[in-house]
Design a protein around this motif. Structure first.
Motif, PDB file in Angstrom:
ATOM      1  N   HIS A 121      39.340  44.785  41.650  1.00  0.00           N
ATOM      2  CA  HIS A 121      38.938  43.458  41.164  1.00  0.00           C
ATOM      3  C   HIS A 121      39.642  43.145  39.847  1.00  0.00           C
ATOM      4  N   ALA A 122      39.813  44.184  39.011  1.00  0.00           N
ATOM      5  CA  ALA A 122      40.496  43.991  37.730  1.00  0.00           C
ATOM      6  C   ALA A 122      41.950  43.567  37.961  1.00  0.00           C
ATOM      7  N   GLU A 123      42.621  44.216  38.893  1.00  0.00           N
ATOM      8  CA  GLU A 123      44.011  43.859  39.172  1.00  0.00           C
ATOM      9  C   GLU A 123      44.107  42.438  39.712  1.00  0.00           C
ATOM     10  N   ASP A 124      43.177  42.054  40.589  1.00  0.00           N
ATOM     11  CA  ASP A 124      43.148  40.675  41.093  1.00  0.00           C
ATOM     12  C   ASP A 124      42.935  39.686  39.953  1.00  0.00           C
ATOM     13  N   LEU A 125      42.053  40.031  39.040  1.00  0.00           N
ATOM     14  CA  LEU A 125      41.760  39.163  37.904  1.00  0.00           C
ATOM     15  C   LEU A 125      42.991  39.016  37.004  1.00  0.00           C
ATOM     16  N   VAL A 126      43.699  40.100  36.769  1.00  0.00           N
ATOM     17  CA  VAL A 126      44.920  40.037  35.956  1.00  0.00           C
ATOM     18  C   VAL A 126      45.955  39.147  36.644  1.00  0.00           C
ATOM     19  N   GLN A 127      46.136  39.336  37.946  1.00  0.00           N
ATOM     20  CA  GLN A 127      47.107  38.515  38.682  1.00  0.00           C
ATOM     21  C   GLN A 127      46.740  37.040  38.593  1.00  0.00           C
ATOM     22  N   ASP A 128      45.465  36.742  38.799  1.00  0.00           N
ATOM     23  CA  ASP A 128      44.998  35.361  38.721  1.00  0.00           C
ATOM     24  C   ASP A 128      45.233  34.793  37.321  1.00  0.00           C
ATOM     25  N   SER A 129      44.972  35.592  36.309  1.00  0.00           N
ATOM     26  CA  SER A 129      45.149  35.140  34.928  1.00  0.00           C
ATOM     27  C   SER A 129      46.610  34.882  34.602  1.00  0.00           C
ATOM     28  N   VAL A 130      47.484  35.750  35.071  1.00  0.00           N
ATOM     29  CA  VAL A 130      48.917  35.563  34.816  1.00  0.00           C
ATOM     30  C   VAL A 130      49.414  34.298  35.510  1.00  0.00           C
TER      31      VAL A 130
ATOM     32  N   LEU B 135      39.411  45.476  33.491  1.00  0.00           N
ATOM     33  CA  LEU B 135      38.652  46.612  33.993  1.00  0.00           C
ATOM     34  C   LEU B 135      37.308  46.728  33.279  1.00  0.00           C
ATOM     35  N   SER B 136      37.287  46.435  31.984  1.00  0.00           N
ATOM     36  CA  SER B 136      36.018  46.489  31.257  1.00  0.00           C
ATOM     37  C   SER B 136      35.071  45.389  31.718  1.00  0.00           C
ATOM     38  N   LEU B 137      35.619  44.261  32.159  1.00  0.00           N
ATOM     39  CA  LEU B 137      34.776  43.163  32.641  1.00  0.00           C
ATOM     40  C   LEU B 137      34.270  43.406  34.063  1.00  0.00           C
ATOM     41  N   THR B 138      35.153  43.886  34.927  1.00  0.00           N
ATOM     42  CA  THR B 138      34.803  43.999  36.351  1.00  0.00           C
ATOM     43  C   THR B 138      34.269  45.360  36.749  1.00  0.00           C
ATOM     44  N   ARG B 139      34.687  46.409  36.031  1.00  0.00           N
ATOM     45  CA  ARG B 139      34.321  47.794  36.352  1.00  0.00           C
ATOM     46  C   ARG B 139      34.765  48.201  37.755  1.00  0.00           C
ATOM     47  N   ASN B 140      35.828  47.575  38.212  1.00  0.00           N
ATOM     48  CA  ASN B 140      36.383  47.865  39.526  1.00  0.00           C
ATOM     49  C   ASN B 140      37.895  47.678  39.441  1.00  0.00           C
ATOM     50  N   PRO B 141      38.676  48.743  39.667  1.00  0.00           N
ATOM     51  CA  PRO B 141      40.133  48.633  39.502  1.00  0.00           C
ATOM     52  C   PRO B 141      40.784  47.553  40.378  1.00  0.00           C
TER      53      PRO B 141
END
Length: 171
Positions: free
Chosen positions: A23-32, A15-21
């Motif tokens: 996009h942040a959730e997508d990024l977390v899913q991709d990272s996992v 969330l601190s990187l994307t500033r969009n909830p």
């Protein structure tokens, strides 16, 4: 490897990187997904949270680079306000030639090119997924790119430096 324990920290950092909830959730899913796919690269006894944060950061950086490239391509395809654009038929012909050339590659070259260029995997991720050394993957990728480039190469007279196709006299 308990990835779920670090999920909230990953969300906060995303969330601190994307500033969009979203996009942040997508990024977390991709990272996992990347972490689970590359689980054998994690060293036992290492700092799992740091490793996951590094994966998340690298995934974010890759997305940003890809977005910048896509934006530049869209702007270039829009003609940059010059009043002209290439006809869509040329893009379809080029795409068809590229797909035919890709299909004609040997299976091992086609696979590494697809994993790296289309799926966006890093060399290490693709090599680990295929169970081959990174050097072997890079060698196959170089040969695949060279073969694809040669198969889709146009003659120098087709498109001048300004990008506009030249008209030809047909008799």
């Amino acid at each position: 490897m308990d990835v779920a324990r670090h999920r909230q920290a990953l969300r906060r950092y995303a969330l601190s990187l994307t500033r969009n909830p979203d996009h942040a959730e997508d990024l977390v899913q991709d990272s996992v997904v990347r972490a689970l796919a590359g689980a054998r690269t994690w060293r036992e006894g290492g700092d799992l949270r740091r490793w996951l944060m590094t994966i998340l950061h690298n995934a974010h950086a890759s997305r940003r680079r890809r977005e910048k490239i896509e934006l530049a391509v869209r702007e270039a395809m829009d003609g940059g306000g010059s009043g002209w654009c290439l006809p869509p038929q040329l893009a379809r012909v080029d795409l068809g030639e590229t797909m035919a050339a890709l299909a004609s590659l040997p299976p091992d070259q086609r696979l590494v090119l697809t994993l790296v260029a289309i799926d966006g995997l890093s060399y290490r991720e693709a090599a680990n997924g295929l169970g081959i050394p990174v050097g072997t993957l890079m060698s196959r990728l170089a040969r695949a790119r060279d073969a694809l480039r040669r198969a889709t190469e146009h003659t120098a007279g087709d498109v001048p430096d300004d990008g506009r196709p030249r008209l030809r006299l047909v008799r």
